[in-house]
Scaffold this motif. Structure first.
Motif, PDB file in Angstrom:
ATOM      1  N   TRP A   1       0.836  -1.204   0.000  1.00 64.03           N
ATOM      2  CA  TRP A   1       0.000   0.000   0.000  1.00 64.03           C
ATOM      3  C   TRP A   1       0.872   1.257   0.000  1.00 64.03           C
ATOM      4  N   ALA A   2       1.936   1.242   0.795  1.00 66.11           N
ATOM      5  CA  ALA A   2       2.841   2.390   0.830  1.00 66.11           C
ATOM      6  C   ALA A   2       3.468   2.644  -0.535  1.00 66.11           C
ATOM      7  N   LEU A   3       3.764   1.589  -1.277  1.00 74.25           N
ATOM      8  CA  LEU A   3       4.312   1.744  -2.623  1.00 74.25           C
ATOM      9  C   LEU A   3       3.333   2.491  -3.530  1.00 74.25           C
ATOM     10  N   ALA A   4       2.043   2.155  -3.420  1.00 77.61           N
ATOM     11  CA  ALA A   4       1.034   2.826  -4.239  1.00 77.61           C
ATOM     12  C   ALA A   4       0.930   4.307  -3.881  1.00 77.61           C
ATOM     13  N   VAL A   5       0.956   4.615  -2.585  1.00 75.92           N
ATOM     14  CA  VAL A   5       0.853   6.012  -2.150  1.00 75.92           C
ATOM     15  C   VAL A   5       2.082   6.802  -2.585  1.00 75.92           C
ATOM     16  N   ALA A   6       3.269   6.196  -2.462  1.00 74.37           N
ATOM     17  CA  ALA A   6       4.494   6.876  -2.877  1.00 74.37           C
ATOM     18  C   ALA A   6       4.494   7.133  -4.380  1.00 74.37           C
TER      19      ALA A   6
ATOM     20  N   GLN B   1      -1.939  -1.206  -8.231  1.00 73.16           N
ATOM     21  CA  GLN B   1      -1.166  -1.467  -7.018  1.00 73.16           C
ATOM     22  C   GLN B   1      -2.011  -1.198  -5.776  1.00 73.16           C
ATOM     23  N   ALA B   2      -2.759  -0.098  -5.775  1.00 77.38           N
ATOM     24  CA  ALA B   2      -3.598   0.247  -4.629  1.00 77.38           C
ATOM     25  C   ALA B   2      -4.745  -0.746  -4.457  1.00 77.38           C
TER      26      ALA B   2
ATOM     27  N   TRP C   1     -11.884   2.795   8.159  1.00 78.21           N
ATOM     28  CA  TRP C   1     -12.192   4.231   8.123  1.00 78.21           C
ATOM     29  C   TRP C   1     -12.438   4.736   6.703  1.00 78.21           C
ATOM     30  N   GLY C   2     -12.317   3.871   5.720  1.00 73.80           N
ATOM     31  CA  GLY C   2     -12.577   4.278   4.339  1.00 73.80           C
ATOM     32  C   GLY C   2     -11.470   5.089   3.700  1.00 73.80           C
TER      33      GLY C   2
ATOM     34  N   PHE D   1      -8.598   7.022  -1.223  1.00 75.11           N
ATOM     35  CA  PHE D   1      -7.371   7.174  -1.982  1.00 75.11           C
ATOM     36  C   PHE D   1      -7.537   6.638  -3.408  1.00 75.11           C
ATOM     37  N   VAL D   2      -8.193   5.495  -3.543  1.00 78.26           N
ATOM     38  CA  VAL D   2      -8.432   4.926  -4.868  1.00 78.26           C
ATOM     39  C   VAL D   2      -9.224   5.907  -5.738  1.00 78.26           C
ATOM     40  N   GLN D   3     -10.208   6.570  -5.137  1.00 80.69           N
ATOM     41  CA  GLN D   3     -10.988   7.550  -5.894  1.00 80.69           C
ATOM     42  C   GLN D   3     -10.119   8.753  -6.289  1.00 80.69           C
TER      43      GLN D   3
END
Length: 245
Positions: free
Chosen positions: A184-189, A213-214, A223-224, A229-231
């Motif tokens: 998940w951190a990879l997707a956010v980065a 990836q996400a 908490w959604g 983030f996907v949106q």
């Protein structure tokens, strides 16, 4: 004043509400000097998350002045770069200096640092070195040995002297499937790099790859936040290409 109070054991976290005179950079700076966290409350869900389970993680530090140092084996790794942490970088000489302030880790919290590496033999950004001992794969190290060496220094809360943890990074550990939190951190980065048009971001890793990836690492999402983030990724993907004025 914030730094002086930090020395006495009083930490400061900063939370932003609303709009207008909102300055994220100042919030981050003040929170870092106060050994706290900075966050933004945009709705009731943010408040429940930040002042619920996440608040407990930041309110009770279990390790002070945590420093992480990673050394890569030059016979295995040709190049590397740390993604993020621009405001938390330390000089190499500061790692063993207990007088240098660093970050705190709260109870139940975790810290993820992402490195992008190029193995020896792969395409590199740095040209061939002039001197033989500085050339990739020549400057020492075992080509069949460990990939790197990780060192962590931390102080007990209120302590003045740090403890040291050392751990080699082996091929076996590097070849394992990353846990959900790391994926998940990879997707956010990757999302952050795309937004700022990072010049080191691979051209063939686009919004669809970030989205995939996400989606593959959403897991439990009480908490959604991950759904939101996907949106955001989808919204960024569908924006028209930005043009210079």
């Amino acid at each position: 004043m914030v730094a002086d109070q930090r020395k006495s054991g009083v930490y400061l976290s900063v939370y932003g509400f609303g709009r207008g005179n909102y300055n994220d950079a100042i919030m981050q700076t003040v929170a870092q000097n106060g050994n706290g966290v900075a966050a933004y409350v945009g709705d009731l869900r943010d408040a429940r998350r930040l002042f619920g389970p996440m608040f407990d993680k930041g309110a009770f530090p279990i390790a002070d002045d945590v420093k992480i140092q990673v050394e890569f084996n030059p016979a295995r790794v040709a190049e590397w770069r740390l993604i993020g942490y621009e405001t938390r970088l330390l000089n190499e000489a500061d790692f063993a200096n207990d007088r240098i302030d660093a970050g705190e880790v709260g109870s139940g919290a975790s810290v993820t640092a992402l490195y992008e590496i190029t193995p020896v033999g792969g395409p590199t950004q740095v040209p061939e070195r002039r001197y033989p001992d500085n050339r990739i794969g020549v400057g020492g190290g075992d080509p069949n040995g460990e990939i790197g060496f990780i060192q962590v220094r931390y102080k007990q809360p209120g302590g003045s002297r740090s403890d040291l943890i050392q751990q080699p990074l082996t091929s076996r550990a590097a070849g394992a499937q990353p846990p959900e939190a790391t994926r998940w951190a990879l997707a956010v980065a990757a999302f952050g790099q795309k937004l700022r048009n990072d010049p080191w971001m691979s051209a063939d890793y686009g919004w669809d790859q970030v989205l995939a990836q996400a989606q593959g690492a959403r897991g439990e999402d009480p908490w959604g936040d991950r759904a939101e983030f996907v949106q955001l990724v989808r919204a960024a993907r569908d924006l028209p290409e930005r043009r210079a004025p």
